[in-house]
Design an enzyme around this catalytic site. Structure first.
Site, PDB file in Angstrom:
ATOM      1  N   GLU A   1     -13.119 -43.843  -4.005  1.00  0.00           N
ATOM      2  CA  GLU A   1     -13.020 -43.871  -5.472  1.00  0.00           C
ATOM      3  C   GLU A   1     -11.663 -44.383  -5.938  1.00  0.00           C
ATOM      4  O   GLU A   1     -11.525 -44.911  -7.039  1.00  0.00           O
ATOM      5  CB  GLU A   1     -13.327 -42.491  -6.081  1.00  0.00           C
TER       6      GLU A   1
ATOM      7  N   GLY B   1     -16.763 -37.027  -0.854  1.00  0.00           N
ATOM      8  CA  GLY B   1     -17.260 -35.655  -0.761  1.00  0.00           C
ATOM      9  C   GLY B   1     -17.259 -35.114   0.654  1.00  0.00           C
ATOM     10  O   GLY B   1     -17.189 -33.904   0.869  1.00  0.00           O
TER      11      GLY B   1
ATOM     12  N   GLY C   1     -20.596 -38.185  -1.850  1.00  0.00           N
ATOM     13  CA  GLY C   1     -21.664 -37.830  -2.775  1.00  0.00           C
ATOM     14  C   GLY C   1     -22.680 -38.958  -2.867  1.00  0.00           C
ATOM     15  O   GLY C   1     -22.377 -40.118  -2.586  1.00  0.00           O
TER      16      GLY C   1
ATOM     17  N   ASP D   1     -10.927 -37.073  -6.124  1.00  0.00           N
ATOM     18  CA  ASP D   1     -11.425 -35.750  -6.497  1.00  0.00           C
ATOM     19  C   ASP D   1     -11.662 -34.910  -5.249  1.00  0.00           C
ATOM     20  O   ASP D   1     -11.075 -35.189  -4.214  1.00  0.00           O
ATOM     21  CB  ASP D   1     -12.678 -35.873  -7.365  1.00  0.00           C
TER      22      ASP D   1
END
Length: 159
Positions: A132, A109, A53, A140
């Site tokens: 992350e 992402g 992202g 995520d």
């Protein structure tokens, strides 16, 4: 389907996520679409499907705003993540075969738009990363799910 933000290593912006969701939804409605092949731009300075992202843009939104606007920029950031999660969920249920060509960098992402699809093709240059985790965030974009499926419980340890 080519991610074409080579200077930014094909990072996902809100506009890119919305466009991907539009393409995926359109493929479901069009019986002429037999498969979707996702790749990164060949113009990137290093091989790269997607470096995740656009966290830099989200950070800049916060810096560019006045303190009284922080709730608005937080909403913009939440809008990006909400759209990304909806797109990844849709991708995981997509009936049209989705083939991600995972050549080079595949981070955050980028994992979401590849691993959540039905087919993945990694090359000898593929570098998969969930950065992350290094700052204490839970992986995520489906990371806790796909990492738990890695052989020998190694992915469970990484998640």
């Amino acid at each position: 389907l080519t991610l074409n933000r080579p200077r930014q290593l094909n990072v996902l912006s809100l506009a890119v996520v919305k466009k991907l969701l539009e393409v995926y939804a359109g493929s479901e409605a069009d019986p002429g679409v037999k498969a979707i092949v996702l790749q990164g731009s060949s113009e990137a300075r290093v091989p790269c499907l997607c470096a995740g992202g656009d966290v830099k843009r989200i950070y800049e939104m916060r810096l560019d705003s006045k303190p009284e606007q922080h709730h608005e920029t937080s909403y913009d950031a939440l809008s990006f993540f909400a759209a990304e999660y909806v797109m990844n969920s849709f991708l995981s249920r997509l009936r049209t075969p989705h083939v991600a060509l995972m050549d080079g960098i595949v981070m955050g992402g980028g994992c979401g738009i590849s691993v959540n699809g039905k087919y993945r093709c990694a090359t000898e240059r593929t570098v998969l990363s969930m950065p992350e985790c290094a700052i204490g965030l839970v992986p995520d974009v489906g990371g806790t799910y796909f990492l738990s499926k890695v052989c020998g419980e190694m992915g469970t340890m990484m998640a």
